[in-house]
Scaffold this motif. Structure first.
Motif, short mmCIF file in Angstrom:
data_model
loop_
_atom_site.label_atom_id
_atom_site.label_comp_id
_atom_site.label_asym_id
_atom_site.label_seq_id
_atom_site.Cartn_x
_atom_site.Cartn_y
_atom_site.Cartn_z
N VAL A 153 0.85 -1.18 0.00
CA VAL A 153 0.00 0.00 0.00
C VAL A 153 0.89 1.23 0.00
CG1 VAL A 153 -1.83 1.24 1.20
CG2 VAL A 153 -1.79 -1.27 1.24
N CYS A 154 0.74 2.04 -1.05
CA CYS A 154 1.56 3.25 -1.23
C CYS A 154 0.64 4.45 -1.26
CB CYS A 154 2.37 3.14 -2.51
SG CYS A 154 3.49 1.73 -2.53
N GLY A 155 0.49 5.10 -0.11
CA GLY A 155 -0.45 6.20 -0.02
C GLY A 155 -1.85 5.68 -0.24
N GLU A 156 -2.57 6.28 -1.19
CA GLU A 156 -3.93 5.86 -1.51
C GLU A 156 -3.97 4.71 -2.50
OE1 GLU A 156 -6.79 7.25 -0.12
OE2 GLU A 156 -5.30 8.18 1.19
N LEU A 157 -2.84 4.37 -3.09
CA LEU A 157 -2.79 3.36 -4.13
C LEU A 157 -2.43 2.00 -3.53
CD1 LEU A 157 -3.07 2.99 -7.18
CD2 LEU A 157 -0.66 3.52 -7.39
N VAL A 158 -3.32 1.05 -3.72
CA VAL A 158 -3.08 -0.32 -3.23
C VAL A 158 -2.52 -1.14 -4.38
CG1 VAL A 158 -4.12 -2.39 -2.24
CG2 VAL A 158 -4.94 -0.13 -1.55
N CYS A 159 -1.34 -1.67 -4.16
CA CYS A 159 -0.65 -2.49 -5.17
C CYS A 159 -0.36 -3.85 -4.57
CB CYS A 159 0.67 -1.83 -5.56
SG CYS A 159 0.48 -0.20 -6.29
N ALA A 160 0.16 -4.73 -5.40
CA ALA A 160 0.64 -6.02 -4.93
C ALA A 160 2.00 -6.27 -5.57
CB ALA A 160 -0.32 -7.14 -5.30
N LEU A 161 2.88 -6.82 -4.77
CA LEU A 161 4.22 -7.19 -5.21
C LEU A 161 4.29 -8.71 -5.22
CD1 LEU A 161 7.16 -6.45 -5.88
CD2 LEU A 161 7.59 -6.36 -3.41
N SER A 162 4.81 -9.27 -6.30
CA SER A 162 4.83 -10.71 -6.44
C SER A 162 6.18 -11.18 -6.95
CB SER A 162 3.74 -11.12 -7.43
OG SER A 162 3.75 -12.50 -7.65
N PHE A 163 6.71 -12.22 -6.32
CA PHE A 163 7.89 -12.92 -6.79
C PHE A 163 7.47 -14.32 -7.22
CE2 PHE A 163 11.09 -10.54 -3.86
CZ PHE A 163 11.27 -9.56 -4.81
N ALA A 164 8.14 -14.85 -8.22
CA ALA A 164 7.88 -16.23 -8.65
C ALA A 164 9.20 -16.88 -9.00
CB ALA A 164 6.95 -16.25 -9.86
N GLY A 165 9.27 -18.19 -8.78
CA GLY A 165 10.48 -18.93 -9.09
C GLY A 165 10.18 -20.39 -9.35
N LEU A 166 11.22 -21.12 -9.69
CA LEU A 166 11.05 -22.53 -10.05
C LEU A 166 11.38 -23.48 -8.91
CD1 LEU A 166 12.63 -22.31 -13.62
CD2 LEU A 166 10.21 -22.33 -13.00
N SER A 167 12.26 -23.08 -7.99
CA SER A 167 12.70 -23.97 -6.91
C SER A 167 11.96 -23.64 -5.61
CB SER A 167 14.21 -23.83 -6.69
OG SER A 167 14.59 -24.54 -5.54
N ALA A 168 11.30 -24.64 -5.05
CA ALA A 168 10.57 -24.45 -3.79
C ALA A 168 11.53 -24.06 -2.66
CB ALA A 168 9.81 -25.71 -3.42
N ALA A 169 12.80 -24.38 -2.79
CA ALA A 169 13.79 -24.03 -1.77
C ALA A 169 13.97 -22.52 -1.65
CB ALA A 169 15.13 -24.70 -2.09
#
Length: 192
Positions: A153-169
């Motif tokens: 949440v950045c001020g009035e703007l609600v965003c989402a940050l997402s990371f993705a990868g191949l290794s569950a580790a």
């Protein structure tokens, strides 16, 4: 008033008339929108932080917000994971709407607006409910890759940050780095 604005946009070359009561956007309007988004204050502070994080960690990364017209990507870099999904298949979109405090009924209206298929709607509702309960979303997609999405949440703007990868580790490291990066983005935006 609206007709005057439309006439001004036609005069500026951003819309063109296709029939008596119908206008269509020109490529100039797309360019204007892209330039406006690139110069949004949040984009100016977030993009350098996101690029640095992607380079150092090697994960795929999305930074999104949901608008009345659909999902908007401030940043999207894919590294070995599938390209960004439409709103109804997007984990970050579910997190974003949950963080905004949207009700299931409001989500249904958004899914209607983007013409999501019924199977996609059911999956999105499940992800939205999980995001509302957990304030985050971690999915292992068909055993092929994982995706972690957190609200930013950045001020009035609600965003989402997402990371993705191949290794569950890598999931624990991604969670720590994702929380840290979301905090850095919020702090940098607050300083503007």
């Amino acid at each position: 008033m609206v007709s005057r604005m439309v006439a001004d946009l036609i005069e500026a070359g951003l819309l063109t008339k296709s029939s008596y009561r119908c206008v269509i956007p020109t490529p100039g309007l797309a360019l204007l929108g892209r330039n406006a988004a690139k110069n949004h204050p949040l984009a100016r502070v977030a993009l350098p932080l996101l690029r640095e994080s992607v380079e150092s960690l090697g994960f795929s990364c999305e930074f999104v917000t949901v608008t009345p017209m659909g999902l908007y990507h401030f940043f999207n870099v894919q590294r070995g994971t599938p390209a960004a999904a439409p709103l109804w298949r997007s984990d970050p979109a579910a997190v974003c709407l949950a963080a905004e405090g949207k009700s299931p009924e409001e989500c249904q209206m958004i899914l209607d607006a983007v013409d999501a298929p019924e199977q996609g709607r059911a999956l999105f509702r499940e992800r939205f409910e999980a995001a509302r309960q957990n304030q985050m979303l971690l999915n292992f997609h068909s055993g092929r890759f994982w995706q972690l999405s957190l609200p930013a949440v950045c001020g009035e703007l609600v965003c989402a940050l997402s990371f993705a990868g191949l290794s569950a580790a890598d999931v624990d490291k991604a969670q720590v780095e994702c929380v840290k990066l979301a905090g850095q983005i919020r702090s940098a935006y607050k300083e503007l």
